[in-house]
Enzyme design. Structure first.
Site, PDB file in Angstrom:
ATOM      1  N   ARG A 164      43.014  47.852  33.139  1.00  0.00           N
ATOM      2  CA  ARG A 164      42.483  49.055  33.795  1.00  0.00           C
ATOM      3  C   ARG A 164      41.613  48.619  34.980  1.00  0.00           C
ATOM      4  O   ARG A 164      40.846  47.657  34.854  1.00  0.00           O
ATOM      5  CB  ARG A 164      41.663  49.911  32.804  1.00  0.00           C
TER       6      ARG A 164
ATOM      7  N   ASP B 176      31.225  53.970  35.141  1.00  0.00           N
ATOM      8  CA  ASP B 176      32.227  52.896  35.036  1.00  0.00           C
ATOM      9  C   ASP B 176      31.974  51.790  36.043  1.00  0.00           C
ATOM     10  O   ASP B 176      32.318  50.629  35.810  1.00  0.00           O
ATOM     11  CB  ASP B 176      33.632  53.467  35.219  1.00  0.00           C
TER      12      ASP B 176
ATOM     13  N   ASN C  14      32.567  57.511  37.761  1.00  0.00           N
ATOM     14  CA  ASN C  14      32.605  57.896  36.345  1.00  0.00           C
ATOM     15  C   ASN C  14      33.790  58.851  36.164  1.00  0.00           C
ATOM     16  O   ASN C  14      34.524  59.141  37.117  1.00  0.00           O
ATOM     17  CB  ASN C  14      31.272  58.547  35.933  1.00  0.00           C
TER      18      ASN C  14
END
Ligand code: MRU
Length: 366
Positions: free
Chosen positions: A89, A237, A247
């Protein structure tokens, strides 16, 4: 916490499968690093700190199971696993930070030999896990003063124990305020399209016996207008060095709504989420996921065949909309390049967690 998001079991990594929650409590026993990578990719485990921990444990598992006794082939094999983890990711920097920590240990293989390196890699993965829980508890301690008796707190996505090694960042602040005896109300955004709010945050709060009210994402404005929300609390994040914060998609809209209604907007995150290599949020790679997450619900189409869809998993909230970032070191009010720099200024608090540039195979710039 009454549940464990992830656990090192010696010969496997056990992951609570978050795709099944809240209907089913099912654990995945990952016996090799590829299944750990798959669990990250498919969001069986998700949340920035949690995927960092999972990647580290996946690498440790690969090291433990690697048969080659020779330094060169061992290193090459584990280096490949590090690359595989870094490809899972693209947005959460914690993943790249954790992989970097493991690579640092792997680099010592020439002097340490293979068996010692294996033991050190396992130790490092467990250290990353334990440290994350401690950091979250500190974030909770710092942040709890921002919640007052009678407040309405709105949170988005899941930044709780499920998104970390334990306790959580934004939910950690809520747990710490609750443990202090404060009485307040929690509102949980549903968080389309993956429903981390109504599936995961609501489940976590029920486990913790905290009363919560779920709303769909488009209801936040009306609650704010009615004066029901006193603060917004979210995770992160990745935070660029000027304080711009990536985020879960929808965070930016909430921040705009908060500004309009003069409601403080707080981000709770460990300092490891700050990526000092990035000047601003424009540089944060934003993951785009399969459009079927938008066009389908529980496997069934909810849109006409052939229609297009757009599915960015994250957005970036400019630092000017963020009232403060709550870290394990302290609360950084009015985050900016200058204010963030101060937290990394003293030699003891240098960001050892600074991440290298991530690979962005399936990502686009914000
Ligand atoms: O796509 P997800 O579910 O991994 O996104 C998670 C979030 O956006 C969280 O808010 C963030 O990782 C902070 S978790 C402490």
């Amino acid at each position: 916490m009454k549940f464990k998001t992830i656990e090192w079991k010696g010969d496997r990594v056990r992951i609570l499968d978050q795709r099944k929650l809240p209907q089913e409590i099912r654990y995945l026993d990952c016996r090799d690093s590829s299944s750990v990578a798959e669990a990250i990719r498919t969001m069986a485990i998700r949340g920035a700190p949690a995927i960092g921990v999972a990647a580290a444990m996946g690498i440790a598992l690969a090291a433990k199971k690697e048969r080659s006794p020779q330094t060169g082939p061992f290193r090459k094999a584990i280096e490949q696993v590090c690359n595989e983890m870094a490809e899972t990711r693209p947005t959460a920097v914690n993943l790249f930070w954790a992989v970097d920590q493991m690579r640092r240990i792997l680099d010592q293989v020439h002097t340490d030999r293979v068996e010692k390196t294996k033991a050190k890699l396992i130790k490092e993965a467990l250290r990353i896990y334990e440290e994350d829980v401690e950091i979250n508890q500190k974030i909770g301690e710092h942040g709890k003063r921002l919640i007052k008796n009678g407040d309405g707190v709105l949170t988005h996505c899941n930044a709780g124990a499920l998104a970390t090694a334990g306790y959580g960042t934004a939910l950690g602040v809520i747990y710490a305020a609750r443990d202090e005896g404060k009485k307040f109300q929690v509102f949980v955004d549903e968080t389309r399209p993956m429903l981390q709010g109504c599936r995961l945050t609501a489940w976590e709060l029920v486990q913790e016996k905290i009363q919560a009210t779920v709303i769909t994402d488009n209801m936040a404005g009306v609650l704010m207008m009615k004066g029901k929300i006193n603060l917004v609390l979210v995770g992160a994040d990745r935070i660029a060095r000027n304080g711009d914060t990536a985020n879960k998609i929808g965070t930016y809209s909430l921040a705009i709504l908060s500004k309009w209604h003069h409601i403080p907007f707080y981000v709770a995150a460990p300092t490891s989420t700050v990526d000092l290599t990035l000047d601003s949020g424009l540089d944060i790679p934003i993951e785009e996921r399969d459009i079927r997450e938008v066009t389908h619900f529980q496997g069934r189409p909810i849109t006409p065949k052939g229609v297009k869809a757009f599915n960015p998993a994250f957005d970036v909230t400019p630092h000017s909309l963020i009232s403060a970032i709550i870290t394990e070191k302290r609360i950084i009010r009015k985050p900016s390049h200058n204010n963030l720099r101060k937290i990394f200024a003293t030699p003891n608090s240098l960001p050892v967690r600074q991440a290298s540039k991530p690979r962005t195979r399936n990502s686009k710039e914000a």
